[in-house]
Design a protein around this motif. Structure first.
Motif, PDB file in Angstrom:
ATOM      1  N   ILE A 140      -1.573 -11.543   3.001  1.00 16.87           N
ATOM      2  CA  ILE A 140      -1.971 -10.401   2.170  1.00 16.87           C
ATOM      3  C   ILE A 140      -2.624  -9.328   3.033  1.00 16.87           C
ATOM      4  O   ILE A 140      -2.293  -8.140   2.935  1.00 16.87           O
ATOM      5  CB  ILE A 140      -2.921 -10.858   1.048  1.00 16.87           C
ATOM      6  N   THR A 141      -3.554  -9.730   3.902  1.00  8.74           N
ATOM      7  CA  THR A 141      -4.227  -8.727   4.726  1.00  8.74           C
ATOM      8  C   THR A 141      -3.274  -8.110   5.757  1.00  8.74           C
ATOM      9  O   THR A 141      -3.553  -7.029   6.293  1.00  8.74           O
ATOM     10  CB  THR A 141      -5.439  -9.343   5.448  1.00  8.74           C
ATOM     11  N   ALA A 142      -2.133  -8.775   6.015  1.00  9.55           N
ATOM     12  CA  ALA A 142      -1.130  -8.173   6.901  1.00  9.55           C
ATOM     13  C   ALA A 142      -0.612  -6.860   6.341  1.00  9.55           C
ATOM     14  O   ALA A 142      -0.160  -5.990   7.100  1.00  9.55           O
ATOM     15  CB  ALA A 142       0.030  -9.140   7.124  1.00  9.55           C
ATOM     16  N   LEU A 143      -0.682  -6.709   5.021  1.00  9.89           N
ATOM     17  CA  LEU A 143      -0.286  -5.433   4.417  1.00  9.89           C
ATOM     18  C   LEU A 143      -1.171  -4.303   4.931  1.00  9.89           C
ATOM     19  O   LEU A 143      -0.695  -3.199   5.210  1.00  9.89           O
ATOM     20  CB  LEU A 143      -0.381  -5.522   2.892  1.00  9.89           C
ATOM     21  N   ILE A 144      -2.463  -4.579   5.061  1.00  2.74           N
ATOM     22  CA  ILE A 144      -3.389  -3.550   5.540  1.00  2.74           C
ATOM     23  C   ILE A 144      -3.121  -3.237   7.003  1.00  2.74           C
ATOM     24  O   ILE A 144      -3.112  -2.066   7.414  1.00  2.74           O
ATOM     25  CB  ILE A 144      -4.842  -4.016   5.330  1.00  2.74           C
ATOM     26  N   GLU A 145      -2.887  -4.270   7.800  1.00  2.00           N
ATOM     27  CA  GLU A 145      -2.609  -4.062   9.224  1.00  2.00           C
ATOM     28  C   GLU A 145      -1.376  -3.191   9.444  1.00  2.00           C
ATOM     29  O   GLU A 145      -1.299  -2.441  10.418  1.00  2.00           O
ATOM     30  CB  GLU A 145      -2.402  -5.418   9.911  1.00  2.00           C
ATOM     31  N   ALA A 146      -0.410  -3.278   8.528  1.00  2.00           N
ATOM     32  CA  ALA A 146       0.852  -2.553   8.695  1.00  2.00           C
ATOM     33  C   ALA A 146       0.796  -1.106   8.204  1.00  2.00           C
ATOM     34  O   ALA A 146       1.766  -0.361   8.399  1.00  2.00           O
ATOM     35  CB  ALA A 146       1.961  -3.292   7.949  1.00  2.00           C
ATOM     36  N   CYS A 147      -0.316  -0.694   7.613  1.00  2.22           N
ATOM     37  CA  CYS A 147      -0.398   0.656   7.037  1.00  2.22           C
ATOM     38  C   CYS A 147      -0.444   1.724   8.126  1.00  2.22           C
ATOM     39  O   CYS A 147      -0.870   1.479   9.254  1.00  2.22           O
ATOM     40  CB  CYS A 147      -1.631   0.782   6.150  1.00  2.22           C
ATOM     41  N   ASP A 148      -0.024   2.926   7.746  1.00  2.59           N
ATOM     42  CA  ASP A 148      -0.082   4.056   8.674  1.00  2.59           C
ATOM     43  C   ASP A 148      -1.481   4.661   8.663  1.00  2.59           C
ATOM     44  O   ASP A 148      -2.430   4.058   8.133  1.00  2.59           O
ATOM     45  CB  ASP A 148       1.008   5.083   8.357  1.00  2.59           C
ATOM     46  N   ASP A 149      -1.627   5.848   9.215  1.00  2.62           N
ATOM     47  CA  ASP A 149      -2.968   6.418   9.410  1.00  2.62           C
ATOM     48  C   ASP A 149      -3.462   7.256   8.227  1.00  2.62           C
ATOM     49  O   ASP A 149      -4.480   7.935   8.338  1.00  2.62           O
ATOM     50  CB  ASP A 149      -2.988   7.271  10.679  1.00  2.62           C
ATOM     51  N   ARG A 150      -2.762   7.228   7.115  1.00  7.09           N
ATOM     52  CA  ARG A 150      -3.237   7.935   5.928  1.00  7.09           C
ATOM     53  C   ARG A 150      -4.152   7.000   5.145  1.00  7.09           C
ATOM     54  O   ARG A 150      -3.702   6.132   4.403  1.00  7.09           O
ATOM     55  CB  ARG A 150      -2.069   8.387   5.061  1.00  7.09           C
ATOM     56  N   VAL A 151      -5.451   7.171   5.314  1.00  5.97           N
ATOM     57  CA  VAL A 151      -6.455   6.325   4.674  1.00  5.97           C
ATOM     58  C   VAL A 151      -7.371   7.242   3.864  1.00  5.97           C
ATOM     59  O   VAL A 151      -8.081   8.070   4.425  1.00  5.97           O
ATOM     60  CB  VAL A 151      -7.273   5.528   5.714  1.00  5.97           C
ATOM     61  N   VAL A 152      -7.340   7.086   2.535  1.00  4.86           N
ATOM     62  CA  VAL A 152      -8.005   8.056   1.655  1.00  4.86           C
ATOM     63  C   VAL A 152      -9.003   7.349   0.737  1.00  4.86           C
ATOM     64  O   VAL A 152      -8.629   6.414   0.021  1.00  4.86           O
ATOM     65  CB  VAL A 152      -6.964   8.805   0.791  1.00  4.86           C
ATOM     66  N   PRO A 153     -10.274   7.785   0.740  1.00  7.19           N
ATOM     67  CA  PRO A 153     -11.245   7.216  -0.199  1.00  7.19           C
ATOM     68  C   PRO A 153     -11.134   7.877  -1.569  1.00  7.19           C
ATOM     69  O   PRO A 153     -10.901   9.082  -1.678  1.00  7.19           O
ATOM     70  CB  PRO A 153     -12.588   7.546   0.455  1.00  7.19           C
ATOM     71  N   ARG A 154     -11.322   7.101  -2.623  1.00  3.20           N
ATOM     72  CA  ARG A 154     -11.307   7.610  -3.994  1.00  3.20           C
ATOM     73  C   ARG A 154     -12.505   7.047  -4.746  1.00  3.20           C
ATOM     74  O   ARG A 154     -12.672   5.832  -4.835  1.00  3.20           O
ATOM     75  CB  ARG A 154     -10.033   7.192  -4.733  1.00  3.20           C
ATOM     76  N   THR A 155     -13.326   7.923  -5.281  1.00  2.52           N
ATOM     77  CA  THR A 155     -14.420   7.519  -6.154  1.00  2.52           C
ATOM     78  C   THR A 155     -14.004   7.832  -7.584  1.00  2.52           C
ATOM     79  O   THR A 155     -13.758   8.995  -7.918  1.00  2.52           O
ATOM     80  CB  THR A 155     -15.717   8.257  -5.793  1.00  2.52           C
ATOM     81  N   LEU A 156     -13.900   6.811  -8.435  1.00  2.00           N
ATOM     82  CA  LEU A 156     -13.296   6.983  -9.753  1.00  2.00           C
ATOM     83  C   LEU A 156     -14.339   7.327 -10.811  1.00  2.00           C
ATOM     84  O   LEU A 156     -15.446   6.760 -10.825  1.00  2.00           O
ATOM     85  CB  LEU A 156     -12.532   5.718 -10.159  1.00  2.00           C
ATOM     86  N   THR A 157     -13.952   8.248 -11.692  1.00  2.00           N
ATOM     87  CA  THR A 157     -14.841   8.696 -12.763  1.00  2.00           C
ATOM     88  C   THR A 157     -14.087   8.710 -14.091  1.00  2.00           C
ATOM     89  O   THR A 157     -12.865   8.696 -14.131  1.00  2.00           O
ATOM     90  CB  THR A 157     -15.378  10.110 -12.477  1.00  2.00           C
ATOM     91  N   THR A 158     -14.842   8.756 -15.186  1.00  2.00           N
ATOM     92  CA  THR A 158     -14.249   8.873 -16.520  1.00  2.00           C
ATOM     93  C   THR A 158     -15.121   9.761 -17.394  1.00  2.00           C
ATOM     94  O   THR A 158     -16.317   9.938 -17.142  1.00  2.00           O
ATOM     95  CB  THR A 158     -14.130   7.510 -17.231  1.00  2.00           C
ATOM     96  N   LEU A 159     -14.490  10.299 -18.435  1.00  2.00           N
ATOM     97  CA  LEU A 159     -15.219  10.977 -19.496  1.00  2.00           C
ATOM     98  C   LEU A 159     -15.562   9.956 -20.584  1.00  2.00           C
ATOM     99  O   LEU A 159     -14.915   8.895 -20.672  1.00  2.00           O
ATOM    100  CB  LEU A 159     -14.374  12.104 -20.087  1.00  2.00           C
ATOM    101  N   PRO A 160     -16.536  10.251 -21.455  1.00  2.00           N
ATOM    102  CA  PRO A 160     -16.856   9.306 -22.536  1.00  2.00           C
ATOM    103  C   PRO A 160     -15.639   9.075 -23.435  1.00  2.00           C
ATOM    104  O   PRO A 160     -14.936  10.025 -23.810  1.00  2.00           O
ATOM    105  CB  PRO A 160     -17.973  10.025 -23.302  1.00  2.00           C
ATOM    106  N   ALA A 161     -15.377   7.818 -23.760  1.00  2.00           N
ATOM    107  CA  ALA A 161     -14.268   7.505 -24.663  1.00  2.00           C
ATOM    108  C   ALA A 161     -14.523   8.144 -26.021  1.00  2.00           C
ATOM    109  O   ALA A 161     -15.632   8.079 -26.558  1.00  2.00           O
ATOM    110  CB  ALA A 161     -14.126   5.991 -24.811  1.00  2.00           C
TER     111      ALA A 161
END
Length: 369
Positions: free
Chosen positions: A255-276
């Protein structure tokens, strides 16, 4: 009447397209300088949104670009144990097909006449029937529709609600042309969705139509500033990949081999929501569609609701050509009920994903009884 749509996302483009089908003009203002100015993201699971594409006269063209095999699913535990594998027969109905977000956006864009979408228009303000954009440009409007996403600048005209942190931080990576570059990993991921759920962490790999596998690693129950202390060096892709693997102790090496094989596009995402169930007092000259109106946890409903918002607002405007205030109120009443239910369901699914036993609970969800 002049209909101004802020944002060339799914909701805004669906609105413009259904209006066009019914002979009603509109103008879409998008801050990006061109349609290909940035990567449009991963796959979309389009189910209820198919109604909007039917109203837009695009359903057959959608099926031509949709990926039925994208409905395939594999669910695993971090030690590599396969809990569930669902493979879609070639003749299965396209009930929840996956489609590249960029392909669906192109389909909508190409269905509009030249000149409907105005690129490079960053919305700044609206008052007294005049829109103002960065750089000093302005234009009159009668109805303003905010289709400008999670951080909408139109939303404050209707409500003080602001997106709040979801308790989830994610890192996006990808493996280009995986069948050629890593055929073993390609076979492991399969044709659709590959999900691994551990205690507070998940890895989701998703096959795209362009041969790229997009990978999202989510860290649940983490604070909004978690990236600052995570030790992930986003300025050094190799170091970032190594640190991500460190954050997955005990995970199977395959499974972690998937991460090793990734290219150099590494993007952080902080997720948010509005009140339901967010609502506001209706105004005759402004409304919202999509994430601007009802930002939800990312569990498969957001794009569908946005498409429906655009199509159903257009149909309401067509039904009340001399009374936009009535059209807006009719649309919002329906939208509040429909998207409120979707937001509550999404919140329940998000709670499941954030639980320590998410893998087992997902297995029970997909195989009840």
């Amino acid at each position: 009447m002049t209909i101004a749509i802020i944002g060339a996302g799914m909701g805004g483009l669906a609105l413009a397209r259904v209006l066009h089908v019914h002979g009603v003009d509109s103008a879409v203002y998008e801050r990006e300088p061109a349609r290909d100015a940035r990567d449009q993201g991963s796959m979309l699971d389009i189910h209820s949104g198919q109604r909007a594409l039917r109203e837009a006269g695009l359903l057959d063209r959608f099926f031509a670009i949709a990926r039925g095999e994208g409905q395939d699913m594999r669910l695993l535990q971090p030690d590599g144990t396969l809990l569930l594998q669902e493979d879609t027969p070639d003749d299965a109905p396209l009930l929840r097909p996956e489609v590249d977000r960029a392909d669906l956006r192109d389909l909508l864009l190409d269905s509009l006449p030249d000149g409907v979408v105005h690129w490079g228009h960053a919305f700044e303000s609206a008052a007294d029937g005049v829109l103002r954009f960065a750089g000093g440009r302005s234009t009159p409007y009668d109805l303003l529709v905010g289709a400008d996403g999670a951080n909408s600048r139109v939303r404050p005209l209707l409500t003080d609600a602001r997106p709040a942190h979801l308790g989830q931080n994610a890192v996006e990576l990808g493996i280009p042309d995986i069948d050629r570059t890593h055929p073993g990993l390609a076979a492991m991921v399969g044709r659709g969705n590959y999900w691994v759920f551990g205690d507070g962490i998940s890895l989701a790999a998703q096959r795209n139509g362009d041969g790229r596998v997009r990978i999202g690693i989510s860290f649940y129950n983490t604070p909004e500033d978690w990236f600052e202390t995570s030790g992930i060096r986003f300025d050094d892709p190799a170091a970032a990949r190594a640190r991500l693997i460190e954050l997955l102790p005990g995970w199977d090496a395959g499974i972690t081999a998937l991460i090793e094989a990734c290219d150099d596009r590494v993007v952080p995402r902080t997720l948010t929501t509005l009140p339901a169930g967010l609502r506001w007092e209706s105004k005759p000259d402004v409304t919202l569609v999509g994430d601007a109106a009802h930002l939800m946890p990312p569990v498969g409903e957001g794009a569908n609701m946005a498409l429906l918002d655009g199509a159903l607002l257009a149909l309401a405007l067509v039904a009340h050509p001399a009374d936009y205030a009535a059209a807006v109120e009719e649309y919002e009443l329906e939208m509040f009920e429909r998207t409120g239910a979707a937001a509550r369901m999404s919140a329940e699914m998000q709670e499941l994903l954030m639980s320590p036993d998410a893998a087992q609970r997902l297995l029970e969800f997909f195989q009840p009884g």
